[in-house]
Design an enzyme around this catalytic site. Structure first.
Site, PDB file in Angstrom:
ATOM      1  N   HIS A 164      24.249  11.952  39.986  1.00  0.00           N
ATOM      2  CA  HIS A 164      23.113  12.640  39.366  1.00  0.00           C
ATOM      3  C   HIS A 164      21.912  12.507  40.319  1.00  0.00           C
ATOM      4  O   HIS A 164      21.753  11.467  40.963  1.00  0.00           O
ATOM      5  CB  HIS A 164      22.695  11.971  38.044  1.00  0.00           C
ATOM      6  CG  HIS A 164      23.488  12.363  36.847  1.00  0.00           C
ATOM      7  ND1 HIS A 164      23.874  11.449  35.882  1.00  0.00           N
ATOM      8  CD2 HIS A 164      23.954  13.565  36.412  1.00  0.00           C
ATOM      9  CE1 HIS A 164      24.537  12.068  34.926  1.00  0.00           C
ATOM     10  NE2 HIS A 164      24.608  13.354  35.220  1.00  0.00           N
ATOM     11  N   CYS A 258      17.974   6.503  33.689  1.00  0.00           N
ATOM     12  CA  CYS A 258      19.013   7.148  32.875  1.00  0.00           C
ATOM     13  C   CYS A 258      18.763   6.959  31.383  1.00  0.00           C
ATOM     14  O   CYS A 258      19.174   7.783  30.572  1.00  0.00           O
ATOM     15  CB  CYS A 258      20.387   6.558  33.190  1.00  0.00           C
ATOM     16  SG  CYS A 258      20.949   6.797  34.865  1.00  0.00           S
TER      17      CYS A 258
END
Ligand code: ARG
Length: 267
Positions: A164, A258
């Site tokens: 990511h 996150c």
């Protein structure tokens, strides 16, 4: 410059490492859900002590990665772009986050392509930096530009450990980012050098502890406590590093960023 933030978080009540969808995850290795909850609670406390607002979405049994709220949406100027996960294991998180935003009074734009939210789409000043290569599709970048009305810069990720964008790049303020060059293609590295000539370049030691998965309010930068070099570089540049221990959630490939979805209501 510091500005007040509003964050959405999801308590890791049902956190587990039951499947492997990134190289950090080993379903045969031990993990401690109670410790994950304590570490998450400490992270939440850091934010509220800094004066930020934290909203919480209820965790859902059977969705062990739901703690990673950054993947729940991208929110800019009060517009919520919903998500569509690549992996079926996480698919049900998408509607759960979209419903939370609808119930909280936001307009929600449905995702038309694989899009893992702020995991891959980061606002840097007036630009949306958008990662692709492992999860979020290029088609989602186009939709993000239309829905969120900011120019999108597509960046290609190449290292599966930094799957990511928010594992490879951290937005520190409107004009400053930190990133791990090796996580990007040569072309995307050149784009980053052009856009952010003053960026902090992270090294392999910081990357190995997911050090770039950090949250900045423009002044304070909440980062994994193990990322000592990055913390020093931040301090040298006038930022205030605040270390948190996210050792349990790192076993699922996540860190402070996150766990944190920014809700940007202003325009
Ligand atoms: N286990 C999760 C996954 O692989 C971790 C997500 C981390 N989130 C993030 N914003 N990088 O999808």
């Amino acid at each position: 410059m510091f500005s007040h933030r509003r964050y959405l978080m999801c308590r890791p009540t049902y956190f587990a490492v039951e499947y492997a969808i990134n190289p950090w995850m080993d379903p045969t290795a031990p993990y401690d859900t109670e410790l994950a909850v304590r570490q998450w609670t400490a992270l939440r406390q850091v934010y509220t002590d800094l004066g930020h607002t934290v909203d919480e979405i209820d965790p859902i049994p059977g969705l062990p990665d739901m703690v990673f709220a950054a993947n729940g949406a991208t929110v800019v100027d009060g517009t919520v772009l919903a998500v569509q996960f690549l992996n079926p294991e996480r698919a049900d998180e998408g509607p759960a986050y979209a419903n939370w935003f609808r119930q909280t009074g936001f307009d929600v734009v449905e995702a038309k392509a694989v899009n893992e939210g702020e995991g891959d789409i980061l606002l840097a000043g007036d630009l949306l930096l958008a990662g692709t290569g492992f999860r979020t599709s290029h088609a989602a970048h186009l939709q993000a530009q239309e829905a969120l009305r900011r120019p999108v810069v597509s960046l290609q990720l190449v290292d599966p450990s930094f799957y990511h964008l928010d594992t490879a790049l951290c937005v520190l303020d409107a004009t400053t980012v930190a990133y791990l060059p090796d996580a990007f293609t040569p072309g995307s590295q050149a784009v980053l050098r052009r856009l952010f000539p003053n960026a902090i370049l992270a090294g392999a030691d910081d990357a190995a502890v997911l050090g770039l998965n950090a949250v900045s309010d423009g002044r304070n930068v909440v980062l994994p406590i193990q990322a000592g070099n990055f913390a020093q570089r931040l301090a040298d540049r006038g930022f205030m590093p605040i270390g948190v221990d996210m050792s349990e959630l790192r076993k699922a490939g996540g860190g402070p960023k996150c766990c944190t979805l920014e809700i940007r209501t202003g325009s």
